[in-house]
Write an enzyme that holds these catalytic residues in place. Structure first.
Site, PDB file in Angstrom:
ATOM      1  CG  ASP A 136     -22.132  13.754   0.260  1.00  0.00           C
ATOM      2  OD1 ASP A 136     -23.178  13.358   0.809  1.00  0.00           O
ATOM      3  OD2 ASP A 136     -21.808  13.428  -0.888  1.00  0.00           O
TER       4      ASP A 136
ATOM      5  CG  ASN B  85     -25.559  15.587   0.266  1.00  0.00           C
ATOM      6  OD1 ASN B  85     -25.638  14.541   0.898  1.00  0.00           O
ATOM      7  ND2 ASN B  85     -24.964  15.663  -0.912  1.00  0.00           N
TER       8      ASN B  85
ATOM      9  CD  GLU C 226     -25.318   9.972   1.348  1.00  0.00           C
ATOM     10  OE1 GLU C 226     -25.566   9.877   2.575  1.00  0.00           O
ATOM     11  OE2 GLU C 226     -25.025  11.043   0.804  1.00  0.00           O
TER      12      GLU C 226
END
Length: 292
Positions: free
Chosen positions: A199, A150, A20
């Protein structure tokens, strides 16, 4: 007509559990990114793919460069300073429900403020929040009733903040006050239909938003008026985030994960959790560096 670009290419065969938070560090000319569940902060040389790793004491949602040196990170329990050797020092704790919540994603605004949001480990609706860390190290809670905080990104002029709370299946837009960091006038920018949930995101110099889709096997580009313009296929399902990097900010780097894949799916997607790269024909808007 929606254009389909060539599939993103494998860049670093990292196979992170939950890759991420990619951030281009212009100071070092390297890509920062994290493995949230692997408790690691990675730094990758874009020329060679060589990656160095700083182990973290707890899950790490995002780390950004700090103008005074080192990094600022959103760890499970709050905001921390991290030096180049990986030592951490807490700046400000947040209410993480005694370990029930963690930070998930974030970004710096053009003035060097750090925005990052939280989510519950069990995905409890409305348990998370969005926070802003100012250069003077004060923390402001910007939003409540967030489920999976997000992607964050700003328009080229900095006046619009794009934001994702994943279960809404939307990218929302806010008016953003660059002088104060205040947000207002929330409205839907794009509703994601079909495959995948929104996302992480980034913005290009044309003002278009690039959004990673989980589990959507792709990154999509939406024009400033919300028109679906481009799809970039990615050869794994759990596409978590994307950022423009490289010296000219003309390459798109994409993080992925395997955390919810079955054993069978992992065998079919051997590079899930790795870092991918694509040339997409446009440059990105520079991300801010934390000014504190």
């Amino acid at each position: 007509m929606v254009r389909t670009l060539p599939e993103a290419k494998l860049f670093v065969d990292a196979r992170a559990r939950l890759g991420e938070g990619p951030v281009w560090d212009a100071r070092s000319g390297r890509l920062l990114w994290v493995d949230i569940e692997g408790r690691a902060l990675h730094s990758t040389d874009p020329a060679t793919g060589t990656t160095t790793t700083l182990p973290m004491p707890m899950p790490i949602g995002i780390a950004v460069p700090r103008q005074s040196g080192g990094f600022i990170a959103a760890l499970e329990d709050g905001f921390h300073a991290i030096d180049l050797d990986g030592r951490t020092q807490q700046i400000e704790a947040i209410d993480n429900g005694s370990g029930r919540l963690r930070f998930n994603d974030g970004a710096c605004d053009p003035k060097g403020r750090f925005l990052a949001g939280t989510m519950a480990y069990d995905f409890a609706p409305g348990a998370g929040a969005l926070y802003r860390l100012d250069p003077d190290l004060r923390v402001t809670r910007l939003l409540d009733d967030v489920t999976i905080s997000n992607g964050l990104g700003w328009s080229p002029d900095g006046g619009t903040l794009y934001y994702v709370d994943t279960p809404t299946r939307r990218i929302d837009a806010f008016d953003y006050d660059l002088e104060t960091g205040a947000i207002s006038r929330r409205r839907p920018f794009v509703e994601i239909e079909g495959v995948g949930r929104p996302d992480g995101l980034c913005v290009d110099v044309d003002g278009a938003v690039w959004i990673a889709l989980w589990p959507g096997w792709s990154v999509r580009r939406y024009l400033p008026d919300g028109t679906f313009d481009v799809v970039l296929p990615v050869p794994v399902a759990e596409v978590s985030s994307c950022v423009f990097g490289g010296p000219a900010l003309d390459e798109l780097f994409i993080t992925t994960a395997w955390t919810t894949l079955s054993d069978e799916d992992r065998q079919a997607q051997p590079h899930a959790g790795s870092l991918f790269r694509a040339s997409v024909g446009v440059r990105g808007v520079p991300r801010g560096t934390f000014a504190g």
